[in-house]
Enzyme design. Structure first.
Site, mmCIF file in Angstrom:
data_model
loop_
_atom_site.group_PDB
_atom_site.id
_atom_site.type_symbol
_atom_site.label_atom_id
_atom_site.label_comp_id
_atom_site.label_asym_id
_atom_site.label_seq_id
_atom_site.Cartn_x
_atom_site.Cartn_y
_atom_site.Cartn_z
ATOM 1 C CG HIS A 201 -57.210 26.297 17.855
ATOM 2 N ND1 HIS A 201 -56.977 25.750 16.617
ATOM 3 C CD2 HIS A 201 -58.039 27.351 17.648
ATOM 4 C CE1 HIS A 201 -57.637 26.441 15.704
ATOM 5 N NE2 HIS A 201 -58.288 27.409 16.303
ATOM 6 C CE1 TYR B 87 -43.381 21.734 8.960
ATOM 7 C CE2 TYR B 87 -45.304 22.466 10.192
ATOM 8 C CZ TYR B 87 -44.312 21.533 9.959
ATOM 9 O OH TYR B 87 -44.251 20.391 10.719
ATOM 10 C CB SER C 114 -54.924 30.084 18.490
ATOM 11 O OG SER C 114 -55.779 30.925 17.765
ATOM 12 C CD GLU D 27 -54.377 34.036 16.510
ATOM 13 O OE1 GLU D 27 -54.086 33.385 15.492
ATOM 14 O OE2 GLU D 27 -54.523 33.504 17.636
ATOM 15 C CG HIS D 28 -58.683 35.177 16.341
ATOM 16 N ND1 HIS D 28 -57.877 34.201 16.897
ATOM 17 C CD2 HIS D 28 -58.635 34.996 15.001
ATOM 18 C CE1 HIS D 28 -57.365 33.461 15.928
ATOM 19 N NE2 HIS D 28 -57.797 33.924 14.772
ATOM 20 C CD GLN E 258 -37.773 16.728 10.811
ATOM 21 O OE1 GLN E 258 -37.525 17.432 11.787
ATOM 22 N NE2 GLN E 258 -38.531 15.645 10.882
ATOM 23 C CG ASN F 233 -43.991 21.424 16.696
ATOM 24 O OD1 ASN F 233 -43.063 22.043 16.173
ATOM 25 N ND2 ASN F 233 -44.050 20.106 16.682
ATOM 26 C CD GLU G 246 -23.521 60.521 6.816
ATOM 27 O OE1 GLU G 246 -23.179 59.662 5.967
ATOM 28 O OE2 GLU G 246 -24.692 60.642 7.231
#
Length: 437
Positions: free
Chosen positions: A270, A137, A245, A335-336, A199, A222, A423
Site C-alpha cells: 500500500h 473523497y 494502513s 486496523e486489520h 482544496q 494523503n 445550579e
C-alpha cells in the site's frame, strides 16, 4: 523443494514481551513526522484561499499541483454512464458483485427509532434522519480505487442521503479514472468533481460556485487530505482521520508460511508507511517468514514500496502462548487483524480492540477490502480502541424527542426545580412553575 531466499534487510524480530510492547508503540506513532507542521501550514493557506475565493482558488491549486485547470470542475453526468458501459465485462461483473454484497450488509445497519412511554404517560424517543449532503473523497490521479467509491457511497445511499458528491483528483490530462466514474454510476453518486487534495476538502466543507457545501466528509487521502479534514471538523462532520494502513497477523503452527507472507505483503504494498506485523507462537514460522517474503518479492511490481514498508515498519514477535498474542494485539489495536490459528473463533473472543477481524485461513484481508460486505474504512494507529468502521450511521444523525403531559410535569416538577436552583439557573425552574401555577 524451493530455494531459500533472504531479504535485503533484516526483518525486525523480538522475543521479549517488554521489547515487543515498545516496538508496537513505535509503530502506532509512525505518522508523527517532523514534516507535519510544515504541511499543516500549507493546508491552512489552501483552506483560507478556497474559503475566500471559491472556484478560482480551487482551480489555481489544481493547476499548480495536478497540471491542469478544471474548468468545469464537475464531470458531465453522462460520462459516468459511458464509463460504466465501456468497462470490460469481467470488471463490471466484479463491481456488481461487490456492490450487491456491500449493500446487503449495510442495509442491516440502518438504525431503528426508539419510542418509549414514561411512568406518567410522557412520550420519549430518538429519531434518526440522514444528512442532506455527503462529500466523499476518493484518491485518484494515476491510481484507481473503485472499492473506495463503493465503501463510501453505498452506506451514504443506504442512509438516504439526498445528494452524494465525490471529489477525486484527475490525471494531468484532466480526466478522472474511468473505473472510478463507473463505480460512481453503479453506486448512485449524483456528482463527481475532478479535484483533489486539501482544496477538494475545503470546497466540500465551505462550498464554492461549483461544489455544494456538504454536511459530512468521508474517505481516505494523503497527509494533506487528512490534515484538511481535521481542520474543517466542527464545520462539517468527518468519518475519521485515516493514517497509513496496517495488518497484524496472529499465527500458530497451523499457519502456512506462504499465506502469512502474502498477507503481510498485501499490506506493505500500500504505502512505505504501511505496517505489517506477525505475532506467532511458532518459532519455525518466525524463523522462516523472511525467506517466504523474499521469495514472493522477486519480480513484485511494487517491490520498492514493500521493502521500504517492511524495513521501517515490519515486525515479527514470538510469544509463548496465544493469550499473550491477544494481549499484544490489543495494545496495538490494529486496523486489520488476521487470526491464522487452529481455533480462530475462540481467539477472537479474547480480542477487545481491532477495526476488523479475519478468522481462519479462508478469510484473507483482501476479501474485506473489496467485497465481503463490512466496510473497509477502518480506524488506524490504535484508534480502534475508541472507534470503528465507517457505517450507515456515519451519514445520519439522531434527534431526541420529548413530549410531556400535565401529569408527567406535575410528578417531576419539584425535582426539576430543585436541580435547576442547585445550579443557579432560576429561570429554568420558573419555566416549569409558570406552567403549573
Amino acid at each position: 523443494m524451493s530455494e531459500s531466499r533472504s531479504l535485503a534487510f533484516p526483518l525486525r524480530c523480538v522475543r521479549d514481551r517488554q521489547q515487543a510492547e515498545a516496538e508496537l508503540q513505535r509503530l502506532t506513532r509512525r505518522t508523527q513526522t517532523s514534516q507535519q507542521k510544515d504541511v499543516q501550514g500549507r493546508v491552512d493557506v489552501i483552506l483560507k484561499a478556497v474559503r475566500e475565493r471559491g472556484d478560482a482558488a480551487v482551480c489555481d491549486f489544481t493547476e499548480r499541483f495536478d497540471g491542469f485547470r478544471p474548468d468545469p470542475v464537475a464531470v458531465p453526468k453522462h460520462q459516468l454512464e459511458q464509463a460504466w458501459k465501456a468497462l470490460p465485462e469481467n470488471l463490471r461483473d466484479a463491481l456488481e458483485l461487490a456492490h450487491r454484497r456491500i449493500s446487503e450488509f449495510h442495509q442491516r445497519q440502518r438504525p431503528e427509532d426508539i419510542r418509549m412511554e414514561g411512568a406518567h404517560g410522557e412520550q420519549l424517543g430518538r429519531r434518526w434522519r440522514p444528512v442532506q449532503r455527503a462529500g466523499l473523497y476518493v484518491p485518484g490521479g494515476r491510481a484507481a480505487y473503485p472499492s473506495t467509491v463503493l465503501m463510501n457511497a453505498v452506506p451514504a445511499r443506504v442512509a438516504g442521503v439526498e445528494q452524494v458528491v465525490i471529489c477525486s483528483p484527475a490525471g494531468s490530462n484532466g480526466q478522472v479514472n474511468p473505473v472510478v466514474l463507473a463505480a460512481a454510476h453503479l453506486a448512485g453518486v449524483h456528482t463527481v468533481m475532478r479535484i483533489g487534495g486539501a482544496q477538494a476538502i475545503a470546497a466540500m466543507a465551505f462550498g464554492t460556485e461549483s461544489v455544494p457545501k456538504v454536511d459530512v466528509i468521508s474517505g481516505p487521502g494523503n497527509i494533506y487530505v487528512t490534515l484538511a479534514k481535521q481542520a474543517v471538523y466542527g464545520q462539517v462532520g468527518i468519518d475519521s482521520l485515516a493514517g497509513p494502513s496496517e495488518v497484524l497477523v496472529i499465527a500458530d503452527q497451523s499457519a502456512q508460511p506462504e499465506q502469512v507472507a502474502a498477507d503481510l505483503l498485501a499490506q506493505a504494498e500500500h504505502d512505505p508507511l504501511a505496517s505489517s506485523v506477525l505475532i506467532t507462537t511458532s518459532h519455525q514460522l518466525a524463523d522462516g517468514i523472511s525467506s517466504a517474503i523474499a521469495q514472493q518479492l522477486e519480480d513484485h511490481p511494487r517491490r520498492e514500496i514493500c521493502e521500504a514498508s517492511l524495513r521501517d515498519w515490519g515486525l515479527v514477535v514470538v510469544c509463548d502462548d496465544l493469550e499473550t498474542c491477544a494481549q499484544l494485539s490489543d495494545s496495538f489495536a490494529p486496523e486489520h487483524l488476521e487470526l491464522l490459528v487452529e481455533r480462530p473463533e475462540a481467539l477472537a473472543d479474547r480480542i477487545q480492540h481491532a477495526g476488523a477481524i479475519f478468522l481462519g485461513p479462508w478469510s484473507p484481508e483482501a476479501v474485506g477490502d473489496y467485497l465481503a460486505g463490512p466496510n473497509h474504512t477502518l480506524p488506524t494507529c490504535a484508534a480502534a480502541r475508541f472507534s470503528g468502521a465507517l457505517s450507515v450511521e456515519t451519514f445520519m444523525r439522531h434527534t431526541s424527542m420529548i413530549q410531556f403531559n400535565r401529569a408527567a410535569l406535575d410528578a417531576t416538577a419539584s425535582a426539576v426545580c430543585e436541580l435547576a436552583e442547585s445550579e443557579g439557573l432560576h429561570s429554568h425552574a420558573e419555566s416549569v412553575r409558570k406552567r403549573l401555577s
